[in-house]
Design a protein around this motif. Structure first.
Motif, PDB file in Angstrom:
ATOM      1  N   LEU A 127      39.146  37.121  48.092  1.00 44.95           N
ATOM      2  CA  LEU A 127      39.199  35.673  47.854  1.00 44.95           C
ATOM      3  C   LEU A 127      40.607  35.166  47.554  1.00 44.95           C
ATOM      4  O   LEU A 127      40.917  34.006  47.807  1.00 44.95           O
ATOM      5  CB  LEU A 127      38.250  35.283  46.719  1.00 44.95           C
ATOM      6  CG  LEU A 127      36.766  35.532  46.990  1.00 44.95           C
ATOM      7  CD1 LEU A 127      35.935  35.116  45.799  1.00 44.95           C
ATOM      8  CD2 LEU A 127      36.313  34.826  48.258  1.00 44.95           C
ATOM      9  N   THR A 128      41.465  36.037  47.013  1.00 50.46           N
ATOM     10  CA  THR A 128      42.844  35.624  46.713  1.00 50.46           C
ATOM     11  C   THR A 128      43.802  36.003  47.841  1.00 50.46           C
ATOM     12  O   THR A 128      45.003  35.794  47.723  1.00 50.46           O
ATOM     13  CB  THR A 128      43.329  36.242  45.393  1.00 50.46           C
ATOM     14  OG1 THR A 128      43.203  37.669  45.472  1.00 50.46           O
ATOM     15  CG2 THR A 128      42.541  35.693  44.213  1.00 50.46           C
ATOM     16  N   GLY A 129      43.268  36.567  48.933  1.00 51.45           N
ATOM     17  CA  GLY A 129      44.096  36.873  50.089  1.00 51.45           C
ATOM     18  C   GLY A 129      44.853  38.190  50.009  1.00 51.45           C
ATOM     19  O   GLY A 129      45.684  38.484  50.864  1.00 51.45           O
ATOM     20  N   ARG A 130      44.569  39.022  49.020  1.00 52.05           N
ATOM     21  CA  ARG A 130      45.259  40.313  48.891  1.00 52.05           C
ATOM     22  C   ARG A 130      44.644  41.397  49.756  1.00 52.05           C
ATOM     23  O   ARG A 130      45.208  42.468  49.901  1.00 52.05           O
ATOM     24  CB  ARG A 130      45.254  40.766  47.423  1.00 52.05           C
ATOM     25  CG  ARG A 130      46.093  39.880  46.524  1.00 52.05           C
ATOM     26  CD  ARG A 130      46.309  40.489  45.147  1.00 52.05           C
ATOM     27  NE  ARG A 130      45.221  41.335  44.712  1.00 52.05           N
ATOM     28  CZ  ARG A 130      44.387  41.054  43.723  1.00 52.05           C
ATOM     29  NH1 ARG A 130      44.509  39.931  43.057  1.00 52.05           N
ATOM     30  NH2 ARG A 130      43.432  41.890  43.373  1.00 52.05           N
ATOM     31  N   ALA A 131      43.441  41.143  50.297  1.00 53.63           N
ATOM     32  CA  ALA A 131      42.767  42.160  51.115  1.00 53.63           C
ATOM     33  C   ALA A 131      41.883  41.487  52.150  1.00 53.63           C
ATOM     34  O   ALA A 131      41.489  40.322  51.991  1.00 53.63           O
ATOM     35  CB  ALA A 131      41.925  43.069  50.222  1.00 53.63           C
ATOM     36  N   LYS A 132      41.567  42.239  53.177  1.00 56.88           N
ATOM     37  CA  LYS A 132      40.611  41.781  54.188  1.00 56.88           C
ATOM     38  C   LYS A 132      39.279  42.464  53.908  1.00 56.88           C
ATOM     39  O   LYS A 132      39.238  43.618  53.483  1.00 56.88           O
ATOM     40  CB  LYS A 132      41.112  42.125  55.588  1.00 56.88           C
ATOM     41  CG  LYS A 132      42.355  41.377  55.949  1.00 56.88           C
ATOM     42  CD  LYS A 132      42.770  41.658  57.356  1.00 56.88           C
ATOM     43  CE  LYS A 132      44.022  40.840  57.644  1.00 56.88           C
ATOM     44  NZ  LYS A 132      44.433  40.898  59.006  1.00 56.88           N
ATOM     45  N   VAL A 133      38.197  41.757  54.185  1.00 53.94           N
ATOM     46  CA  VAL A 133      36.874  42.270  53.846  1.00 53.94           C
ATOM     47  C   VAL A 133      36.597  43.616  54.525  1.00 53.94           C
ATOM     48  O   VAL A 133      36.007  44.509  53.922  1.00 53.94           O
ATOM     49  CB  VAL A 133      35.771  41.228  54.144  1.00 53.94           C
ATOM     50  CG1 VAL A 133      35.596  40.998  55.627  1.00 53.94           C
ATOM     51  CG2 VAL A 133      34.463  41.639  53.515  1.00 53.94           C
TER      52      VAL A 133
END
Length: 191
Positions: free
Chosen positions: A58-64
């Motif tokens: 959700l904070t853009g640090r990882a991809k699902v």
């Protein structure tokens, strides 16, 4: 998609979430998301890594696709909570969350979200507005009717669709009721 919540903490919602997911995974492709970003427990219950998880996505640090984990020999996929953020309700009601749910729905038949309890937080109400239904786990030994009523009203007023209750920690009183249909002892065995 279904949100699992309870009125109060420690009513068994996370265990109920996993049990429901395991049962449904016999015939459906299921993804479990630990959306309790205040007191997450899915990683602990499953033994999975909780390094980044939902909060990282959700904070853009990882991809699902990098943080979804297989559990029970690939029978289920789980997205753990990750690090506890300072703003859980804001993240859960965000556009990235809506996009994530849309993406997950395309990958499976059912997404089950384990959410924080409804009375101390607004998280389940925020999630419930945009999902198919809400199941409320109720500890039959501890939850008071007034708390259950307030919790259900809170979810409904927020626009959530409560589809049912899961009664948890019940006693065997119901077995007495069904036992009445079995053989009945006679009042006087000699007659």
């Amino acid at each position: 998609s279904i949100v699992m919540t309870s009125c109060l903490p420690d009513e068994g919602k996370s265990t109920s979430t996993l049990n429901l997911a395991v049962a449904l995974s016999q015939s459906l492709r299921v993804i479990v998301v630990d959306a309790d970003l205040r007191r997450p427990s899915i990683a602990k219950l499953t033994g999975l890594n909780d390094g980044i998880g939902l909060s990282g996505v959700l904070t853009g640090r990882a991809k699902v696709e990098d943080v979804l984990q297989n559990w029970r020999h690939g029978q289920l996929q789980v997205l753990t909570a990750g690090r506890v953020p300072p703003n859980p309700a804001e993240l859960l009601g965000s556009e990235p969350m809506r996009q994530l749910l849309s993406e997950l729905r395309q990958q499976c038949d059912l997404v089950i979200l384990d959410s924080a309890p409804v009375l101390p937080t607004s998280d389940a109400a925020v999630l419930g507005r945009s999902l198919g239904g809400i199941l409320v786990v109720v500890d039959t030994k501890r939850t008071k009717r007034a708390d259950l009523k307030r919790g259900l009203e809170s979810l409904t007023l927020a626009g959530g669709n409560v589809v049912g209750l899961v009664l948890n920690k019940t006693t065997n009183a119901s077995s007495t009721y069904y036992g009445q249909y079995g053989p009945q002892p006679t009042a006087n065995p000699k007659s």
